[in-house]
Scaffold this active site. Structure first.
Site, PDB file in Angstrom:
ATOM      1  CG  ASP A  81      30.900   1.121  -8.594  1.00  0.00           C
ATOM      2  OD1 ASP A  81      31.665   1.008  -9.763  1.00  0.00           O
ATOM      3  OD2 ASP A  81      29.485  -0.377  -8.512  1.00  0.00           O
ATOM      4  CD  GLU A  97      20.504  16.793   6.620  1.00  0.00           C
ATOM      5  OE1 GLU A  97      21.112  16.009   7.504  1.00  0.00           O
ATOM      6  OE2 GLU A  97      19.594  16.222   6.574  1.00  0.00           O
TER       7      GLU A  97
END
Length: 551
Positions: free
Chosen positions: A211, A265
């Site tokens: 956002d 990751e």
């Protein structure tokens, strides 16, 4: 929890051409009769969503919140608000979605939090000059006794972007007073959001919608600079101008480079899509290889119903992402804008804020035109290279509800502007599922926003077996798109000349045509795969579109 989708060597990212469905949780499906949509309600509709042919769900914020701004005022970023369910409900929803090969994107809100967030409450209690206040943007006021705001900065929801606290200091809020902005220069702010990314990624979510991604970093050097005007060209430039003190500052990209390392990751790497209201020239900066993956193309959403305007925006968007080897995303509606069926039925240049203030009566939308154009725009959108985002209810052809009674409105914009702007509730009216059921199948109780009297005709139950319905068209378009993508048509389009009133391009063997003109367009040789209206086989009428398979 382990994510079920793992990557294989040289496999293209799943999101590049994904079809993603936005769920405004509060208005989607209510499982317990309190009139508010919830996570078990979403889970109950997964088979419907699977049948729609989507690849992923984007859930609007369901975190603990006082709900001053529909959940975008977050008080705890790593839990579920009781009105929406529990963390166990979320895990069950995630598992059930993954079992149906539907990925999950959650909405995080890094620019600001709730004024009830523990960190902000600690800042209020600690007082001026404290380390706690450094996590937010507190400043002394102007004037003889600090009675004036520190700058002329304005809130997007109306009024000053500053609120004074009892000890005399002011804090910044780009949006409502209940949403204090974080100070993203502070290392603990950054570290805490990195913990949030890991929390949800460890649970198994597939990505994040960010956002106000362009608003995190502010120029806080004193004296605070004045804001800049909104004089730039509306088609390809942002409404707030360039070199703004708190929009689209270059420093924000350092945040996203660090986020990219965290998201990479995981296997597969987690998606990150930016809500960034910046120019099409600067938008690709957010999707460089070491930053985010996608950014919403709001210029496409704001396009007037005009052939040349669409071509200009499409060309600029595709050229921009090509420079950074990224994929764009296309969107026609979301929870913040007037629904596109209604927009397309209004005269060109209509001021939507003023139109909403009239209750949708001046002017009255041409719903027949809006209906045709909404259907035609779907085929245009789904044939373009890149991801497409659908907003809940557009597959039912839902229009805007501009005449909600004032007593029903919940958007803080209505209160902040003293009732001069109605806000965004008209696109957030709950989904009508069953024409014969109480609450139109959304709830057994009283919906948090009322359904218009004639909304039973839009219910999914009424469209389920109607060959000419919006729902049928969306299902057919998603299936045809998936078959088209299986042929690897590539990330490029080739414009075709069918006259000045026709938007036409090829993507592989797919030819997409949209007739903006008043005259019928004879279709060229080829197999009609799908058309925006039933029965089209040889000509396209005004505001109609078709997909053809050509040699």
């Amino acid at each position: 929890m382990q994510n079920l989708f793992s990557t294989r060597p040289n496999e293209a990212p799943w999101w590049r051409d994904a079809l993603i469905y936005q769920v405004y949780v509060r208005s989607f499906a209510d499982s317990n009769g309190d009139g508010i949509g919830d996570l078990p309600g979403v889970r109950a509709k997964l088979d419907y969503l699977s049948g729609l042919g989507i690849d992923a769900l984007w859930l609007t914020p369901f975190f603990p919140s006082p709900q001053a701004d529909g959940g975008y005022d977050v008080s705890d970023y790593r839990d579920v608000d009781p009105m929406y369910g529990t963390l166990a409900d979320f895990r069950q929803l995630l598992d059930a979605a993954h079992e149906r090969n539907i990925r999950m994107i959650v909405d995080i809100v890094p620019n600001h939090c709730s004024d009830q967030h523990p960190d902000f409450q600690a800042a209020l209690a600690a007082g001026p000059g404290s380390p706690e206040r450094e996590k937010f943007i507190f400043r002394n006021g102007g004037g003889e006794n600090g009675e004036l705001p520190p700058s002329d900065w304005q809130s997007k929801f109306g009024g000053p972007a500053w609120e004074r606290v009892p000890d005399g200091q002011w804090y910044m809020h780009i949006f409502s007073r209940e949403q204090p902005d974080f100070n993203w220069h502070h290392p603990e702010v950054r570290a805490d959001f990195e913990r949030t990314l890991r929390f949800w990624s460890d649970l198994g979510v597939d990505g994040f919608r960010i956002d106000v991604a362009h608003g995190l970093m502010k120029d806080l050097d004193l004296p605070l600079r004045n804001t800049f005007g909104a004089d730039s060209a509306p088609l390809l430039s942002p409404p707030d101008g360039q070199d703004h003190p708190f929009w689209d500052r270059d420093e924000v990209h350092g945040v996203y480079r660090q986020w990219r390392k965290i998201l990479d990751e995981y296997d597969p790497p987690r998606l990150a899509v930016a809500e960034a209201g910046v120019s099409l020239e600067r938008l690709p900066m957010y999707v460089r290889r070491d930053e985010l993956d996608q950014a919403f193309n709001f210029f496409y959403l704001r396009c007037p119903w005009d052939r040349d305007a669409f071509r200009t925006v499409i060309d600029a968007a595709l050229a921009g992402v090509a420079k950074v080897d990224a994929a764009t995303s296309w969107v026609l509606s979301n929870h913040d804008v007037v629904r596109h069926r209604t927009r397309y039925g209004l005269p060109a240049g209509t001021d939507l804020l003023r139109w909403l203030a009239t209750g949708g009566t001046h002017p009255v939308p041409d719903d027949a035109a809006g209906r045709r154009r909404a259907r035609a725009s779907l085929l245009l959108t789904l044939s373009l290279p890149g991801a497409a985002y659908l907003y809940q209810g557009e597959e039912l052809g839902l229009p805007e509800v501009p005449d909600l009674p004032a007593a029903s409105l919940r958007d803080p914009i209505f209160e902040r502007t003293g009732g001069t702007e109605k806000g965004r509730d008209g696109c957030r009216v709950p989904i009508p599922w069953d024409a014969a059921a109480p609450g139109l199948g959304f709830t057994d109780g009283v919906p948090w926003l009322p359904h218009p009297r004639d909304w039973s005709k839009y219910a999914a139950s009424e469209q389920e077996h109607d060959a000419g319905s919006f729902l049928t068209l969306y299902r057919q378009a998603a299936a045809a798109r998936r078959r088209m993508l299986a042929s690897s048509p590539g990330p490029h389009i080739s414009w075709q000349d069918f006259g000045e009133n026709v938007l036409a391009f090829r993507r592989g063997r797919l030819l997409c045509l949209l007739n903006f003109g008043p005259d019928e367009l004879p279709l060229p040789a080829g197999e009609v795969l799908l058309a925006s209206e039933p029965g089209i086989s040889s000509v396209l009428g005004t505001d109609e579109s078709a997909w053809l398979l050509v040699p």
